[in-house]
Scaffold this motif. Structure first.
Motif, short mmCIF file in Angstrom:
data_model
loop_
_atom_site.label_atom_id
_atom_site.label_comp_id
_atom_site.label_asym_id
_atom_site.label_seq_id
_atom_site.Cartn_x
_atom_site.Cartn_y
_atom_site.Cartn_z
N VAL A 129 0.82 -1.22 0.00
CA VAL A 129 0.00 0.00 0.00
C VAL A 129 0.85 1.27 0.00
CG1 VAL A 129 -1.73 1.34 1.27
CG2 VAL A 129 -1.97 -1.14 1.08
N LEU A 130 1.89 1.32 0.82
CA LEU A 130 2.68 2.56 0.91
C LEU A 130 3.30 2.98 -0.42
CD1 LEU A 130 4.33 2.23 4.44
CD2 LEU A 130 2.31 3.56 3.76
N PRO A 131 3.80 2.05 -1.25
CA PRO A 131 4.29 2.50 -2.57
C PRO A 131 3.20 3.13 -3.43
CG PRO A 131 5.18 0.33 -2.05
CD PRO A 131 4.15 0.64 -1.00
N LEU A 132 1.96 2.64 -3.31
CA LEU A 132 0.85 3.25 -4.05
C LEU A 132 0.57 4.67 -3.55
CD1 LEU A 132 -2.00 0.60 -4.43
CD2 LEU A 132 -0.54 1.57 -6.21
N VAL A 133 0.59 4.84 -2.23
CA VAL A 133 0.35 6.15 -1.66
C VAL A 133 1.39 7.14 -2.18
CG1 VAL A 133 0.30 7.47 0.51
CG2 VAL A 133 -0.75 5.19 0.40
N LYS A 134 2.65 6.71 -2.19
CA LYS A 134 3.72 7.57 -2.70
C LYS A 134 3.57 7.82 -4.20
CE LYS A 134 7.60 9.82 -2.80
NZ LYS A 134 7.69 11.19 -2.23
N LYS A 135 3.27 6.78 -4.96
CA LYS A 135 3.16 6.91 -6.41
C LYS A 135 2.11 7.93 -6.82
CE LYS A 135 1.88 4.17 -10.52
NZ LYS A 135 1.50 2.80 -10.99
N TYR A 136 0.97 7.93 -6.13
CA TYR A 136 -0.14 8.81 -6.52
C TYR A 136 -0.22 10.08 -5.67
CZ TYR A 136 -1.75 5.09 -9.57
OH TYR A 136 -1.83 4.14 -10.58
N GLY A 137 0.77 10.29 -4.79
CA GLY A 137 0.80 11.52 -4.01
C GLY A 137 -0.39 11.66 -3.08
#
Length: 304
Positions: A129-137
């Motif tokens: 989940v955290l990489p998604l949060v970072k990817k989409y700001g």
């Protein structure tokens, strides 16, 4: 003080310690709503449209969007629902799913900075989940449990929250973009659950300096007059430092408690939002009639 900024393509909502409490409408969720689930699975979003309109009219500042329907194509339905809701309103959204592919589908079509609901401290969840949060700001809701489940010890839950905040930082996600859910357990089953949340909210604000949220209605599960319990809980949680909640804005008792707590916490400048909401407007012509009545009374006194 920490501010968490969530936005649509047109509007920002700020969750913060010295800000008015943020109400995230919970109604766009098929869990426990069989008719809504069946309609969404069949491409009928008329009830979703009605829920959007009703929650906004009741005062929701954001909307939670969930498409958790068993055996349905959740990623596709969630993406379609996000696009639909954004076409109807400019308030920001919380994109809600336990399925990572569905979160990404919703984020990929979202316009603005979403709130991702949610991540726990379980390793596989953090890493997906955290990489998604970072990817989409985006910003993210951090739920205070891990592989061991939900602890009844507030100190354990606090350390789990700290772990998620630190792991988010490893991905370049600042603490201001982590909104911690201290987990509200049913008070009818765990008599100390209210005190646990109040203690955690205070510590999360003072020590971790993060904003907080919760699924507020869970506190009253299984009890009669749930809105009475929920309203009392909301006021006490706000006084303990909670800054937002996913709840049902259609319940006027709860919304009044939230607005009243904002007044008492000094988060409603000059009580203007309260006054605008609850000031009684006199009937047409009443002001003139009242003034004439006062003048007539004074005239009779002078004549006497």
């Amino acid at each position: 003080m920490t501010d968490t900024i969530i936005s649509s393509h047109k509007k920002e909502v700020v969750i913060g310690f010295e800000r008015p409490f943020v109400v995230i409408g919970e109604r766009i969720n098929p869990t426990g709503r069989k008719l809504l689930a069946a309609e969404m699975a069949n491409g009928d979003f008329s009830r979703v449209i009605a829920d959007v309109e009703a929650q906004l009219a009741a005062g929701a500042h954001m909307l939670d969007v969930n498409a958790g329907i068993p055996l349905a194509d959740e990623p596709a339905i969630l993406a379609e629902t996000v696009k639909l809701v954004q076409s109807l309103t400019d308030v920001p959204l919380s994109i809600d799913s336990s399925i990572v592919a569905a979160l990404e589908a919703g984020l990929s079509v979202y316009k603005g900075k979403a709130l991702v609901n949610s991540v726990t401290a379980e390793e596989d969840r953090l890493e997906s989940v955290l990489p998604l949060v970072k990817k989409y700001g985006a910003a993210v809701v951090a739920i205070s449990n891990d592989e061991t489940g939900i602890s009844q010890d507030p100190n354990v839950r606090f350390e789990i929250a700290r772990k998620i905040v630190n792991r988010a930082a490893d991905y370049g996600i600042p603490a201001c973009d982590v909104v911690v859910d201290p987990l509200v357990m049913p008070i009818g089953a765990v008599s100390t659950s209210g005190r646990q949340v109040f203690e955690l909210c205070h510590r999360l604000q003072k020590e971790l300096k993060v904003n907080t949220t919760c699924g507020a209605s869970n506190v009253s599960f299984g009890l009669p007059n749930r809105n009475g319990i929920n309203a009392a809980f909301m006021a006490m949680a706000i006084s303990s430092g909670m800054t937002s909640a996913i709840t049902n804005p259609l319940h006027t008792e709860i919304m009044s408690a939230i607005m009243g707590a904002d007044v008492l916490m000094g988060h409603d400048q000059d009580c203007m939002r309260w006054i605008r909401k609850f000031r009684e407007v006199p009937p047409a012509g009443a002001d003139g009639a009242e003034a004439r009545g006062r003048r007539e009374t004074r005239r009779r006194r002078v004549e006497a």
